[in-house]
Design an enzyme around this catalytic site. Structure first.
Site, PDB file in Angstrom:
ATOM      1  N   GLU A  46      -6.780   4.960   7.647  1.00  0.00           N
ATOM      2  CA  GLU A  46      -6.561   6.386   7.340  1.00  0.00           C
ATOM      3  C   GLU A  46      -7.796   6.977   6.660  1.00  0.00           C
ATOM      4  O   GLU A  46      -8.144   8.130   6.893  1.00  0.00           O
ATOM      5  CB  GLU A  46      -5.296   6.533   6.468  1.00  0.00           C
ATOM      6  CG  GLU A  46      -4.033   6.343   7.292  1.00  0.00           C
ATOM      7  CD  GLU A  46      -2.850   5.775   6.529  1.00  0.00           C
ATOM      8  OE1 GLU A  46      -2.835   5.809   5.281  1.00  0.00           O
ATOM      9  OE2 GLU A  46      -1.918   5.266   7.203  1.00  0.00           O
ATOM     10  N   HIS A  57      -9.475   1.519   4.640  1.00  0.00           N
ATOM     11  CA  HIS A  57      -8.204   1.656   5.358  1.00  0.00           C
ATOM     12  C   HIS A  57      -8.404   2.603   6.541  1.00  0.00           C
ATOM     13  O   HIS A  57      -9.173   3.555   6.454  1.00  0.00           O
ATOM     14  CB  HIS A  57      -7.124   2.197   4.414  1.00  0.00           C
ATOM     15  CG  HIS A  57      -5.759   2.169   5.042  1.00  0.00           C
ATOM     16  ND1 HIS A  57      -5.336   3.157   5.904  1.00  0.00           N
ATOM     17  CD2 HIS A  57      -4.752   1.270   4.967  1.00  0.00           C
ATOM     18  CE1 HIS A  57      -4.114   2.848   6.321  1.00  0.00           C
ATOM     19  NE2 HIS A  57      -3.737   1.715   5.760  1.00  0.00           N
ATOM     20  N   ASN A  93       0.870  -1.179   0.000  1.00  0.00           N
ATOM     21  CA  ASN A  93       0.000   0.000   0.000  1.00  0.00           C
ATOM     22  C   ASN A  93       0.907   1.228   0.000  1.00  0.00           C
ATOM     23  O   ASN A  93       1.474   1.574   1.028  1.00  0.00           O
ATOM     24  CB  ASN A  93      -0.898  -0.027   1.253  1.00  0.00           C
ATOM     25  CG  ASN A  93      -1.682   1.260   1.420  1.00  0.00           C
ATOM     26  OD1 ASN A  93      -1.786   2.071   0.496  1.00  0.00           O
ATOM     27  ND2 ASN A  93      -2.243   1.462   2.611  1.00  0.00           N
ATOM     28  N   TRP A  94       1.042   1.835  -1.166  1.00  0.00           N
ATOM     29  CA  TRP A  94       2.004   2.933  -1.296  1.00  0.00           C
ATOM     30  C   TRP A  94       1.495   4.245  -0.695  1.00  0.00           C
ATOM     31  O   TRP A  94       2.232   5.193  -0.578  1.00  0.00           O
ATOM     32  CB  TRP A  94       2.347   3.157  -2.767  1.00  0.00           C
ATOM     33  CG  TRP A  94       3.014   1.995  -3.439  1.00  0.00           C
ATOM     34  CD1 TRP A  94       3.313   0.765  -2.893  1.00  0.00           C
ATOM     35  CD2 TRP A  94       3.477   1.948  -4.789  1.00  0.00           C
ATOM     36  NE1 TRP A  94       3.921  -0.033  -3.828  1.00  0.00           N
ATOM     37  CE2 TRP A  94       4.035   0.672  -5.001  1.00  0.00           C
ATOM     38  CE3 TRP A  94       3.471   2.862  -5.845  1.00  0.00           C
ATOM     39  CZ2 TRP A  94       4.583   0.290  -6.223  1.00  0.00           C
ATOM     40  CZ3 TRP A  94       4.015   2.488  -7.073  1.00  0.00           C
ATOM     41  CH2 TRP A  94       4.568   1.205  -7.255  1.00  0.00           C
ATOM     42  N   LYS A  95       0.225   4.300  -0.377  1.00  0.00           N
ATOM     43  CA  LYS A  95      -0.397   5.528   0.148  1.00  0.00           C
ATOM     44  C   LYS A  95      -0.115   6.694  -0.824  1.00  0.00           C
ATOM     45  O   LYS A  95      -0.026   6.469  -2.014  1.00  0.00           O
ATOM     46  CB  LYS A  95       0.096   5.794   1.566  1.00  0.00           C
ATOM     47  CG  LYS A  95      -0.052   4.545   2.447  1.00  0.00           C
ATOM     48  CD  LYS A  95       0.139   4.791   3.900  1.00  0.00           C
ATOM     49  CE  LYS A  95      -0.049   3.479   4.650  1.00  0.00           C
ATOM     50  NZ  LYS A  95       0.022   3.609   6.083  1.00  0.00           N
ATOM     51  N   GLY A 100       2.422   2.481  10.665  1.00  0.00           N
ATOM     52  CA  GLY A 100       3.396   3.556  10.502  1.00  0.00           C
ATOM     53  C   GLY A 100       4.114   3.940  11.787  1.00  0.00           C
ATOM     54  O   GLY A 100       4.757   4.986  11.868  1.00  0.00           O
ATOM     55  N   SER A 147       3.288  -1.912  10.306  1.00  0.00           N
ATOM     56  CA  SER A 147       4.741  -1.964  10.528  1.00  0.00           C
ATOM     57  C   SER A 147       5.352  -3.321  10.189  1.00  0.00           C
ATOM     58  O   SER A 147       6.257  -3.808  10.873  1.00  0.00           O
ATOM     59  CB  SER A 147       5.080  -1.562  11.970  1.00  0.00           C
ATOM     60  OG  SER A 147       4.678  -0.227  12.216  1.00  0.00           O
ATOM     61  N   GLY A 183       2.827  -1.047   4.257  1.00  0.00           N
ATOM     62  CA  GLY A 183       2.893   0.366   3.885  1.00  0.00           C
ATOM     63  C   GLY A 183       4.324   0.788   3.621  1.00  0.00           C
ATOM     64  O   GLY A 183       4.886   0.538   2.551  1.00  0.00           O
ATOM     65  N   GLY A 184       4.946   1.405   4.620  1.00  0.00           N
ATOM     66  CA  GLY A 184       6.285   1.996   4.483  1.00  0.00           C
ATOM     67  C   GLY A 184       7.297   1.104   3.775  1.00  0.00           C
ATOM     68  O   GLY A 184       7.968   1.550   2.829  1.00  0.00           O
ATOM     69  N   GLU A 197      -5.607  -4.587  10.606  1.00  0.00           N
ATOM     70  CA  GLU A 197      -4.563  -3.591  10.812  1.00  0.00           C
ATOM     71  C   GLU A 197      -4.843  -2.804  12.090  1.00  0.00           C
ATOM     72  O   GLU A 197      -5.598  -1.820  12.060  1.00  0.00           O
ATOM     73  CB  GLU A 197      -4.526  -2.611   9.638  1.00  0.00           C
ATOM     74  CG  GLU A 197      -4.210  -3.246   8.311  1.00  0.00           C
ATOM     75  CD  GLU A 197      -3.575  -2.247   7.360  1.00  0.00           C
ATOM     76  OE1 GLU A 197      -2.437  -2.482   6.962  1.00  0.00           O
ATOM     77  OE2 GLU A 197      -4.197  -1.223   7.053  1.00  0.00           O
TER      78      GLU A 197
HETATM   79  P1  PGA Z   1       2.811   0.459   7.562  1.00  0.00           P
HETATM   80  O1  PGA Z   1       1.363   0.688   6.908  1.00  0.00           O
HETATM   81  O2  PGA Z   1       3.339  -0.838   7.025  1.00  0.00           O
HETATM   82  O3  PGA Z   1       3.627   1.646   7.110  1.00  0.00           O
HETATM   83  O4  PGA Z   1       2.626   0.411   9.039  1.00  0.00           O
HETATM   84  C1  PGA Z   1       0.477  -0.388   6.761  1.00  0.00           C
HETATM   85  C2  PGA Z   1      -0.822   0.101   6.166  1.00  0.00           C
HETATM   86  O5  PGA Z   1      -1.251   1.212   6.477  1.00  0.00           O
HETATM   87  O6  PGA Z   1      -1.441  -0.611   5.359  1.00  0.00           O
END
Ligand code: PGA
Length: 267
Positions: free
Chosen positions: A113, A111, A21-23, A189, A229, A250-251, A183
């Site tokens: 966010e 998600h 997930n590149w956001k 993050g 994470s 994500g990251g 999640e």
């Molecule tokens: P993260 O994000 O790996 O940076 O914690 C995961 C996500 O939001 O899907």
């Protein structure tokens, strides 16, 4: 390669699914470079063992689609969100029909966010999940508790309500083919990963709720990821939990080498 769970005898073998997930990161040129590099680090047997998905921002979907089709790269394309209507006066939104036309296979829905920053409720997530399915794509439906909810011992109550609300009215057959991502909000993050056994327990709980809604066959075949994470250092322990069928990353998915190492968690 198949993105559907396969039945082997009595037991159901769920193909692990690792999605990046590149956001809101990377322009379309950077997106192309990242997919090329990740593919360079992956072998055919990695793709056989794990379904690999990337979810770039909307502006990069076409570029990544052209690359993976042209070079026959067995990475599936996903979007990070969509509207639930086919078309219309929804300035700034992107419809599921548009994503299906771009050969997106997956769309993330709900998600945390989106839930926290853009007010997406379970009802909205549910509408999105249904239209994503109606357009032949697979929703990756995200659920997860906040830190204060976990500390108050309310994880199952919160996550159970999200699962029931987000998946309401989806048929048994459809339920078995979707992806759910557990999640925990406090792990996203933050560098703070859930303990693998805790994540495994919540994922097992989610599978039980899917079973209550859609029956045993749906529970056996729905794929449930962990997200929050995930890195190349902790993915093997997370994937060792037999309930966990993959990761939403994500990251670490923004670094081609790290993402490839995550996909190669069995090495
Ligand atoms: P993260 O994000 O790996 O940076 O914690 C995961 C996500 O939001 O899907």
């Amino acid at each position: 390669m198949t993105d559907r769970p396969r039945r082997t005898g009595e037991a159901v073998a769920r193909k692990p699914i690792i999605a990046g997930n590149w956001k809101m990161n990377l322009n379309h040129l950077e997106a192309i470079a990242l997919v090329q590099k990740a593919h360079y680090h992956l072998r055919e047997k990695d793709y056989d063992a794990v379904e690999v998905v990337v979810c770039p921002p909307f502006t990069s979907l076409r570029s990544v689609q052209t690359l993976i089709e042209g070079d026959r790269i067995p990475i599936a394309l996903g979007a990070q969100s969509c509207h639930w209507e086919e078309k219309g006066a929804f300035t700034g939104e992107v419809s599921p029909a548009m994503l299906a036309r771009l050969k997106c296979s997956y769309v993330i829905a709900g998600h945390s966010e989106r839930r926290a920053l853009f007010g997406e409720t379970d009802e909205v997530v549910n509408r999105k999940a249904k239209t994503i399915i109606a357009h032949g794509m697979t929703p990756i439906v995200c659920v997860g508790e906040r830190l204060e909810e976990r500390e108050a011992g309310r994880t199952e109550e919160v996550v159970g309500a999200q699962v029931r609300g987000s998946l309401a009215g989806i048929t048994r057959e459809q339920l078995g083919a979707i992806v759910v991502a557990y999640e925990p909000v406090w792990a996203i993050g933050t560098g703070r990963t859930a303990r693998p056994e805790d994540a495994g327990a919540v994922v097992g709980f989610i599978r039980g709720v899917v079973g209550e809604i859609g029956g045993t066959a749906a529970a056996d075949s729905v794929r449930i990821q962990y997200g929050g994470s995930v890195t190349e250092g902790n993915v093997a322990d997370i994937m060792a939990q037999h309930e966990i069928d993959g990761a939403l990353v994500g990251g670490a998915s923004l670094d081609a080498e790290k993402f490839a190492l995550i996909v190669r968690y069995r090495d």
